[in-house]
Scaffold this motif. Structure first.
Motif, short mmCIF file in Angstrom:
data_model
loop_
_atom_site.label_atom_id
_atom_site.label_comp_id
_atom_site.label_asym_id
_atom_site.label_seq_id
_atom_site.Cartn_x
_atom_site.Cartn_y
_atom_site.Cartn_z
N LEU A 150 0.91 -1.32 0.01
CA LEU A 150 0.11 -0.08 0.14
C LEU A 150 0.83 1.18 0.07
CD1 LEU A 150 -3.05 0.96 0.54
CD2 LEU A 150 -2.20 1.39 3.04
N GLN A 151 0.53 2.29 -0.84
CA GLN A 151 1.26 3.41 -0.99
C GLN A 151 0.24 4.78 -0.25
OE1 GLN A 151 4.44 3.48 -2.29
NE2 GLN A 151 4.06 1.22 -2.20
N ASP A 152 -0.98 4.61 -0.51
CA ASP A 152 -1.90 5.51 -0.29
C ASP A 152 -3.16 5.06 -0.07
OD1 ASP A 152 -2.63 8.23 0.77
OD2 ASP A 152 -3.08 8.91 -1.07
N ALA A 153 -4.13 5.80 0.78
CA ALA A 153 -5.38 5.15 0.88
C ALA A 153 -6.30 6.54 1.27
CB ALA A 153 -5.70 4.18 1.79
N LEU A 154 -7.50 6.85 0.40
CA LEU A 154 -8.54 7.78 1.04
C LEU A 154 -9.83 7.11 1.38
CD1 LEU A 154 -9.23 10.82 1.30
CD2 LEU A 154 -10.02 10.67 -1.17
N LEU A 155 -10.00 7.12 2.65
CA LEU A 155 -11.31 6.27 2.98
C LEU A 155 -12.30 7.38 3.37
CD1 LEU A 155 -9.55 4.14 5.57
CD2 LEU A 155 -9.78 3.64 3.23
N SER A 156 -13.45 6.96 2.79
CA SER A 156 -14.59 8.07 2.95
C SER A 156 -15.59 7.35 4.03
CB SER A 156 -15.60 8.29 1.48
OG SER A 156 -14.69 8.88 0.67
N ILE A 210 -17.61 3.93 3.14
CA ILE A 210 -18.55 3.55 2.44
C ILE A 210 -17.79 3.57 0.96
CG2 ILE A 210 -19.32 5.94 1.82
CD1 ILE A 210 -22.24 4.80 1.80
N ALA A 211 -16.70 4.06 0.75
CA ALA A 211 -15.90 4.28 -0.23
C ALA A 211 -14.65 4.42 -0.08
CB ALA A 211 -16.26 5.48 -1.24
N ALA A 212 -13.77 4.13 -1.05
CA ALA A 212 -12.26 3.95 -0.72
C ALA A 212 -11.20 4.15 -2.19
CB ALA A 212 -11.88 3.18 -0.01
N GLU A 213 -10.39 4.74 -1.89
CA GLU A 213 -9.20 5.17 -3.12
C GLU A 213 -7.98 4.51 -2.79
OE1 GLU A 213 -9.54 9.01 -4.86
OE2 GLU A 213 -11.65 8.89 -4.97
N LEU A 214 -7.42 3.50 -3.29
CA LEU A 214 -6.23 2.77 -2.71
C LEU A 214 -4.99 2.90 -4.03
CD1 LEU A 214 -7.91 1.65 -0.66
CD2 LEU A 214 -6.68 -0.40 -0.92
N ASP A 230 -10.42 1.64 -6.84
CA ASP A 230 -11.63 2.32 -6.69
C ASP A 230 -12.69 1.55 -6.09
OD1 ASP A 230 -13.91 4.03 -6.89
OD2 ASP A 230 -13.82 4.32 -8.78
N LEU A 231 -13.16 1.89 -4.97
CA LEU A 231 -14.27 1.25 -4.26
C LEU A 231 -15.33 1.92 -4.03
CD1 LEU A 231 -12.19 -1.13 -1.66
CD2 LEU A 231 -12.79 -1.56 -3.96
N ASP A 232 -16.54 1.69 -3.81
CA ASP A 232 -17.77 2.24 -3.70
C ASP A 232 -19.06 1.76 -3.46
OD1 ASP A 232 -19.73 4.52 -3.40
OD2 ASP A 232 -18.24 5.64 -4.49
N PHE A 233 -19.79 1.81 -2.36
CA PHE A 233 -20.87 1.23 -1.96
C PHE A 233 -22.07 1.97 -2.47
CE2 PHE A 233 -20.49 -1.43 2.08
CZ PHE A 233 -20.31 -2.84 1.41
N CYS A 247 -3.01 3.26 7.60
CA CYS A 247 -2.24 4.45 6.96
C CYS A 247 -3.08 5.56 6.08
CB CYS A 247 -1.22 4.08 6.11
SG CYS A 247 0.13 2.73 6.90
N GLY A 248 -4.34 4.98 5.88
CA GLY A 248 -5.27 5.96 5.06
C GLY A 248 -5.60 7.05 5.72
N ARG A 249 -6.10 8.17 4.89
CA ARG A 249 -6.43 9.58 5.28
C ARG A 249 -8.07 9.41 5.45
NH1 ARG A 249 -5.59 12.56 0.82
NH2 ARG A 249 -4.95 10.67 -0.41
N ARG A 250 -8.70 9.75 6.25
CA ARG A 250 -10.08 9.81 6.60
C ARG A 250 -10.67 10.95 6.15
NH1 ARG A 250 -13.27 7.35 11.71
NH2 ARG A 250 -15.37 8.29 11.13
N VAL A 251 -11.73 10.87 5.33
CA VAL A 251 -12.58 12.09 5.04
C VAL A 251 -14.20 11.57 5.67
CG1 VAL A 251 -11.21 12.97 3.38
CG2 VAL A 251 -13.15 11.31 2.81
#
Length: 308
Positions: free
Chosen positions: A188-194, A203-207, A220-223, A297-301
């Protein structure tokens, strides 16, 4: 080999849609019992409100398939292993990596078979894709795994709780495929978790990932997808583009494509029977490790609240 007397623990959607039909179609297994505190069970099969009740008063069993939410799975699996039973773990195999490691030790101590059942790895296109990629240079990988949570997880509050994984519950299926078909480990290099404002899981994530040779992989993950659902993996190589779609059931290679019937869960149970016969376990935590790394390690929004 004698018929394996199996108990299914947890009778939610995945158990009824997939496990029970696969067991019924496999001559190597007989459904000896079911366990669920909230379900009436299956006609003609002994049913128990708890695993303790099954142990105390139920029929003899050789193995269990754990189809419960992951948050309660460890204690059930440990109790089964301590009795010398073989254990199939529906994905994800546990709420934490530590739980799975402890179960491996318990299985070794009891001599039981332990199987982390990554069902998507048994989709028809996965092994042919792995074989094709083994002889080629991989340039980049893109994963799009988008689905409607209201269709696939209706009213399942556990998925939004800590340990329930949120959008990673389906997303881990994609990770189970790519960790099988790609020749090198992923990092894993980076993650944005919604995270919805009212939920404890994304509910969504970009890795952003890469393999150990530096090959880029994006996910690209999305519910929240309605209409047609997307379960696609696209791999660009020096020999053209490979596409796995429909969750791995459809494989498209340059100049050719194939689509075979759903065989994931029947293949799972055939492999489980083979493991039991051979006295072996099959435990892989690579997909779960990548999810854990994303949470670590992911950033949370925060995004809009989700109401089922």
């Amino acid at each position: 080999m004698a018929t394996i007397r199996l108990a299914v623990i947890g009778l939610g959607k995945i158990a009824r849609d997939q496990h029970l039909p696969a067991i019924a179609g496999d001559e190597g297994f007989v459904l000896a019992a079911t366990v669920s505190p909230d379900n009436a069970g299956v006609t003609g099969v002994p049913h128990f409100a708890s695993l303790d009740n099954l142990f105390a008063a139920g029929p003899a069993i050789d193995a269990v398939a754990l189809c419960t939410p992951p948050q309660v799975r460890f204690d059930l699996a440990r109790a089964a292993l301590d009795r010398g039973l073989h254990v199939l773990l529906e994905k994800p195999p546990g709420a934490t990596l530590g739980e799975v490691a402890a179960l491996v030790a318990a299985a070794e101590a009891s001599g039981s078979s332990l199987f982390t059942a990554w069902h998507s790895r048994y989709a028809a296109g996965v092994e042919p894709a792995r074989a094709w990629l083994a002889a080629r240079r991989i340039d980049r990988v893109r994963i799009v795994w988008r689905e409607d949570v209201r269709v696939w997880h209706p009213g399942q509050d556990w998925i939004w709780q800590p340990g329930g994984l949120g959008v990673f519950d389906p997303g881990i299926n994609a990770l189970s495929i790519v960790t099988r078909i790609l020749p090198r480990p992923l990092l894993l290099q980076d993650a944005l978790l919604s995270f919805p404002a009212n939920r404890a899981a994304p509910i969504a994530a970009e890795l952003t990932l890469q393999d150990t040779a530096g090959t880029p992989v994006v996910m690209d993950l999305d519910f929240r997808q309605t209409g047609p659902q997307s379960w696609d993996i696209v791999v660009e190589t020096d020999s053209g583009t490979l596409t796995l779609s429909s969750g791995g059931a459809v494989l498209a290679l340059p100049g050719q494509s194939r689509h075979d019937a759903d065989r994931e869960y029947p293949a799972l149970y055939r492999h489980f029977a083979e493991l039991i016969a051979a006295g072996r376990s099959d435990v892989d935590v690579a997909p779960l490790r990548l999810v854990a790394d994303a949470f670590l390690c992911g950033r949370r929004v925060e995004v809009a609240p989700f109401v089922d």
